[in-house]
Design an enzyme around this catalytic site. Structure first.
Site, short mmCIF file in Angstrom:
data_model
loop_
_atom_site.label_atom_id
_atom_site.label_comp_id
_atom_site.label_asym_id
_atom_site.label_seq_id
_atom_site.Cartn_x
_atom_site.Cartn_y
_atom_site.Cartn_z
CE LYS A 204 -4.07 -2.02 0.06
NZ LYS A 204 -3.83 -3.46 0.08
C1 LIG Z 1 -10.07 -2.42 -1.17
C2 LIG Z 1 -9.47 -3.10 0.02
N1 LIG Z 1 -10.09 -3.02 1.20
C3 LIG Z 1 -9.58 -3.59 2.30
C4 LIG Z 1 -8.41 -4.30 2.26
C5 LIG Z 1 -7.90 -4.95 3.50
O1 LIG Z 1 -6.70 -4.39 3.95
P1 LIG Z 1 -5.84 -5.13 5.07
O2 LIG Z 1 -5.02 -6.18 4.38
O3 LIG Z 1 -4.99 -4.05 5.68
O4 LIG Z 1 -6.78 -5.72 6.04
C6 LIG Z 1 -7.71 -4.41 1.06
C7 LIG Z 1 -6.46 -5.15 0.99
O5 LIG Z 1 -5.81 -5.30 0.01
C8 LIG Z 1 -8.25 -3.81 -0.10
O6 LIG Z 1 -7.64 -3.89 -1.29
#
Ligand SMILES: Cc1ncc(COP(=O)(O)O)c(C=O)c1O
Length: 397
Positions: A204
């Site tokens: 990210k």
């Molecule tokens: C659009 C979206 N929402 C939520 C998430 C979840 O993030 P995390 O891995 O920090 O829980 C991701 C992860 O890639 C994502 O692409």
């Protein structure tokens, strides 16, 4: 066609970790305090300063942030949540944690975002209005929130989503996993919705390995998330005795460590530099690919400043290669690609549980056939960028 192969594999995303970040993490490791502590507090304060958010609450993932935001608004199995069909499973699985109902919108054909039109269409298809509130026609579950997703870092039109939220008294929980940093109509993402949830996963905009942050302007919601991220332990009770604490809710174990926060603090200082570099690469790609036949380029964010988390092209029907062939040919040249996203209604779990009909999501279906994400990350060298451009030109021109 001459097949020029890079010496090493170029993944579609890689984190950029500076020597300063490594040094800060080492300092925490040596300090004797490695779990949540002073570094977490500092990271949260700096995040609020950066975004302009009133409250920033760190967690060990964005998924945890989405979960606790829904928990804070008191979501139950009698409720429903409107969200997009083009997202990662995390956005939707958190609704399922409560046995609530996800109602999916189709997406804009160019940006693949939830829009005013796609929201209204989903509402007309699935919901009825009673006394100013929205209910799902079949189950009578009450719609309580909207979760827009700023896919790839392109911001959703927040004013029109707010208009619908106000009309039906719905909370807005923005999934900004891709949108750090991003600006929408001169305001940072993190200051629009009731809650904004960021991800610090390895690929990210900034990373803490795994991690997330919720921003909100509601003090009581922030306090609820702080309580629930660490076992429902009332922090005030700690002060009474060295050993005494009170559990006031059955909470979760979602806290961020100081090791991760130390990395986050340095990444945050470098965030603008990363953002500029990703924007620069996206602009170079846009120019280089402008005349390539058979593909469409990602839309610019006309309402703000794109975070350029992802560079997603569309491989059109008249392209020399199919999307699979293009991805395979790039891989043969040592260039990685990815796909964002397989639509939610396509996954076996969601299909069998909610019986989504793909006919309701024609733009998401088309997107799924055509989309391909090319390498884009701040640490890409000019050579990496040129390799991608040369391979694309070689394959498609
Ligand atoms: C659009 C979206 N929402 C939520 C998430 C979840 O993030 P995390 O891995 O920090 O829980 C991701 C992860 O890639 C994502 O692409």
């Amino acid at each position: 066609m001459i097949q020029i192969k890079r010496k090493t594999f170029l993944p579609f995303a890689l984190p950029s970790i500076s020597e300063e970040a490594i040094e800060e993490v080492v300092q925490v490791l040596k300090s004797g305090w490695i779990t949540s502590g002073p570094k977490v507090k500092e990271f949260e304060k700096n995040f609020s300063d950066f975004t302009g958010a009133k409250e920033s609450i760190s967690l060990n993932s964005a998924t945890a942030g989405l979960h606790l935001s829904l928990e804070a608004i008191g979501l139950t199995e009698k409720d429903a949540v409107l969200t997009t069909s083009v997202t990662f499973t995390a956005t939707v699985e958190v609704i399922c944690y409560f046995k609530a109902l996800p109602i999916l919108t189709d997406v804009d054909p160019q940006t693949h975002l939830m829009t005013y039109e796609t929201l209204i269409e989903a509402i007309q298809r699935e919901c009825q209005e009673k006394n100013g509130a929205l209910y799902h026609k079949k189950t009578q579950k009450k719609v309580k929130a909207i979760i827009p997703v700023h896919l790839a870092g392109h911001t959703c039109d927040m004013e029109s989503i707010q208009e619908i939220a106000q009309r039906y008294k719905l909370y807005i929980i923005e999934d900004a996993a891709h949108a750090f940093p991003a600006i929408h109509k001169n305001k940072m993402i993190g200051t629009w919705g009731d809650f904004t949830v960021f991800s610090f996963y390895a690929t990210k905009g900034i990373t803490t390995g795994e991690g997330g942050m919720v921003t909100t302007s509601h003090k009581e919601h922030a306090d609820r998330i702080r309580l629930m991220r660490l076992h429902g332990i009332n922090r005030e009770s700690f002060n009474r005795q060295g050993w005494y604490y009170e559990v006031v809710e059955a909470g979760y174990k979602y806290n961020l460590t100081d090791i991760a926060a130390a990395l986050g603090i340095v990444q945050l200082k470098e965030a603008n530099q990363f953002w500029e570099r990703r924007t620069e690469i996206a602009n170079i790609y846009n120019q280089a690919f402008a005349n390539l036949p058979g593909i469409s380029l990602p839309s610019e964010d006309s309402n703000g400043k794109h975070s350029w988390h992802l560079y997603r092209i569309l491989v059109n029907n008249d392209c020399k290669l199919t999307r699979e062939e293009l991805s395979w040919e790039l891989k043969k040249r040592n260039i990685g690609t990815s796909l964002h996203f397989i639509p939610i209604f396509h996954h076996p779990y969601y299909k069998k549980t909610f019986h989504f009909k793909k006919e309701n999501y024609p733009n998401a279906c088309k997107m799924y056939e055509q989309t391909l994400s090319l390498p884009l990350f701040a640490g890409m060298t000019q050579g990496d960028v040129s390799d991608v451009i040369e391979a694309m030109q070689d394959l498609l021109a």
